[in-house]
Design a protein around this motif. Structure first.
Motif, PDB file in Angstrom:
ATOM      1  N   TYR A   1       0.822  -1.208   0.000  1.00 46.93           N
ATOM      2  CA  TYR A   1       0.000   0.000   0.000  1.00 46.93           C
ATOM      3  C   TYR A   1       0.861   1.265   0.000  1.00 46.93           C
ATOM      4  CZ  TYR A   1      -3.450   3.480   1.285  1.00 46.93           C
ATOM      5  OH  TYR A   1      -4.258   4.594   1.282  1.00 46.93           O
ATOM      6  N   THR A   2       1.833   1.319   0.911  1.00 45.32           N
ATOM      7  CA  THR A   2       2.622   2.555   1.059  1.00 45.32           C
ATOM      8  C   THR A   2       3.591   2.780  -0.091  1.00 45.32           C
ATOM      9  OG1 THR A   2       4.193   1.367   2.494  1.00 45.32           O
ATOM     10  CG2 THR A   2       2.406   2.587   3.559  1.00 45.32           C
ATOM     11  N   LYS A   3       3.852   1.764  -0.892  1.00 42.29           N
ATOM     12  CA  LYS A   3       4.646   1.958  -2.107  1.00 42.29           C
ATOM     13  C   LYS A   3       3.868   2.802  -3.119  1.00 42.29           C
ATOM     14  CE  LYS A   3       5.288  -1.620  -4.721  1.00 42.29           C
ATOM     15  NZ  LYS A   3       5.791  -2.930  -5.223  1.00 42.29           N
ATOM     16  N   GLU A   4       2.531   2.682  -3.077  1.00 38.66           N
ATOM     17  CA  GLU A   4       1.687   3.404  -4.034  1.00 38.66           C
ATOM     18  C   GLU A   4       1.156   4.721  -3.481  1.00 38.66           C
ATOM     19  OE1 GLU A   4       1.268   2.384  -7.103  1.00 38.66           O
ATOM     20  OE2 GLU A   4       2.449   0.555  -6.748  1.00 38.66           O
ATOM     21  N   SER A   5       1.014   4.805  -2.150  1.00 31.73           N
ATOM     22  CA  SER A   5       0.405   5.998  -1.568  1.00 31.73           C
ATOM     23  C   SER A   5       0.988   6.283  -0.186  1.00 31.73           C
ATOM     24  CB  SER A   5      -1.118   5.814  -1.447  1.00 31.73           C
ATOM     25  OG  SER A   5      -1.705   6.896  -0.760  1.00 31.73           O
ATOM     26  N   LYS A   6       1.141   7.563   0.127  1.00 30.63           N
ATOM     27  CA  LYS A   6       1.589   7.986   1.450  1.00 30.63           C
ATOM     28  C   LYS A   6       0.427   8.538   2.282  1.00 30.63           C
ATOM     29  CE  LYS A   6       5.656   6.939   0.035  1.00 30.63           C
ATOM     30  NZ  LYS A   6       6.177   5.583   0.367  1.00 30.63           N
ATOM     31  N   ASP A   7      -0.773   8.409   1.744  1.00 33.52           N
ATOM     32  CA  ASP A   7      -1.967   8.925   2.417  1.00 33.52           C
ATOM     33  C   ASP A   7      -2.598   7.801   3.244  1.00 33.52           C
ATOM     34  OD1 ASP A   7      -4.271  10.123   3.267  1.00 33.52           O
ATOM     35  OD2 ASP A   7      -4.969  10.702   1.266  1.00 33.52           O
ATOM     36  N   LEU A   8      -2.541   7.932   4.563  1.00 32.80           N
ATOM     37  CA  LEU A   8      -3.095   6.921   5.460  1.00 32.80           C
ATOM     38  C   LEU A   8      -4.480   7.300   5.978  1.00 32.80           C
ATOM     39  CD1 LEU A   8       0.061   6.055   7.626  1.00 32.80           C
ATOM     40  CD2 LEU A   8      -0.590   5.197   5.369  1.00 32.80           C
ATOM     41  N   THR A   9      -5.141   8.221   5.293  1.00 32.26           N
ATOM     42  CA  THR A   9      -6.457   8.669   5.730  1.00 32.26           C
ATOM     43  C   THR A   9      -7.441   7.498   5.794  1.00 32.26           C
ATOM     44  OG1 THR A   9      -6.110  10.849   4.758  1.00 32.26           O
ATOM     45  CG2 THR A   9      -8.400  10.194   5.173  1.00 32.26           C
TER      46      THR A   9
END
Length: 381
Positions: free
Chosen positions: A16-24
């Protein structure tokens, strides 16, 4: 981004965090971050929850400083509230032997029963979280689509938990479940003894001969009761579990099927013929889940008050199209459902002018059970 995502493994976290830095709106559950080198400042935190994750002190402090909510791990429980798989009988029976039941299953029940009706807040949270994770595991297993239909063609079996091994309807249910499993229906039960075990056994034996099934039932029925038991129940026999394990040894690698039991009604031996066991603390969640998933039909063998409740619960779901489909309801026993109780007649009256009226069926023949379900798939509402 999609809201309400649950991440419960390191692999899923890094993907997940490889694709996005948004943890909303993310929930990150049960992951050990202690040995991970992560720059926590790179992420966007908004309604981000870390649930029962393992951090070192500096990591936890930093994550909280960025606005995330961090719930600590539950301690000293005989079950894992954050599990991300269903149970197996091997897991639940760990610690069991012929002379003494010290199983994981019993230890969980003993913990549960101490505060069965009024659990303290932390205990209640742990139980609810456990049952939520069982729900999630079931969704993955069954493969629900956006309209609520499952990839697996699930058929449920209901009936009396005290039905004796080898009795008329134990045998009939085992045969009906075997026939349906051989047509690639996915058999589900409430996970207990009696009729439920019979259906899981029948599904497990799919692809084998009728003679093999008869042999299995003969082994199961050779029970050793304590002389002090006034009203024998098969699951109270000393060798109840061991005889079931003998059947597994003689007939290994049976067909996959599902049991959905509960700790609410008391401690009963684990159903070893189910390849997946979705055990719940909440009985109401468990019953609703089972009936909601059995979209290809429910078969009702003779049972008592619990079975009767499940009949009308399913009838209400059909009557109002609660889960998007009308499903077959098959009653296996003319004596029980017409002569003794008139339940089948009551349901027919309720179903007048309703689409599910054509999905009600009464028989004493396991082969006709299978034929009816094959010829009457679920009907979209």
């Amino acid at each position: 981004m999609e809201s309400g995502i649950l991440i419960n493994s390191l692999t899923a976290w890094y993907n997940y965090t490889k694709e996005s830095k948004d943890l909303t709106d993310l929930v990150i559950q049960g992951i050990n971050f202690r040995n991970e080198k992560i720059d926590w400042s790179q992420f966007v935190y908004e309604n981000t929850t870390f649930l029962s994750c393992a951090f070192n002190r500096n990591q936890a402090t930093e994550v909280i400083s960025h606005g995330a909510i961090v719930y600590p791990k539950f301690k000293n429980l005989p079950y894992n509230p954050n599990r991300n798989t269903l149970y197996t009988y091997q897991e639940l029976l760990e610690g069991y032997n012929f002379e003494n039941d010290a199983s994981v299953d019993l230890k969980i029940y003993q913990r549960f029963v101490k505060n069965k009706y009024n659990p303290p807040l932390v205990e209640a949270m742990a139980q609810r979280l456990h049952d939520f994770n069982i729900d999630e595991s079931l969704r993955r297993l069954m493969g629900f689509d956006k309209k609520g239909m499952t990839e697996k063609k699930a058929v449920g079996f209901m009936g009396g938990h005290a039905t004796r091994r080898g009795s008329e309807y134990y045998v009939k249910v085992a045969k009906a479940a075997k026939l349906l499993a051989e047509k690639d229906y996915y058999i589900m039960t409430g996970g207990g003894p009696g009729i439920m075990e019979a259906a899981n056994l029948g599904a497990y034996m799919a692809g084998r001969s009728d003679e093999d099934l008869a042999t299995a039932i003969e082994i199961l029925s050779d029970l050793d009761f304590d002389n002090q038991i006034e009203i024998p129940r098969d699951y109270l026999a000393k060798n109840y579990v061991n005889n079931a394990l003998k059947v597994l040894e003689m007939f290994p690698n049976g067909k996959e099927n599902l049991a959905i039991p509960t700790w609410f009604y008391g401690h009963e031996p684990s159903n070893v013929f189910a390849s997946h066991i979705a055990k719940y603390f909440s009985n109401s969640l468990r019953e609703d889940t089972l009936l909601a998933m059995a979209l290809y039909g429910v078969v009702y063998a003779p049972g008592s008050a619990g079975t009767t409740q499940e009949i009308f619960q399913e009838a209400a779901q059909n009557h109002y199209g609660t889960f998007g489909y009308y499903s077959p309801m098959v009653f296996l026993s003319k004596k029980r459902y017409v002569e003794d109780t008139s339940l089948y007649s009551v349901l027919h009256q309720l179903a007048v002018d309703q689409p599910y009226k054509e999905l009600l069926y009464l028989t004493d023949d396991p082969e006709l059970v299978s034929e009816f379900i094959q010829n009457h798939p679920p009907v979209p509402v």
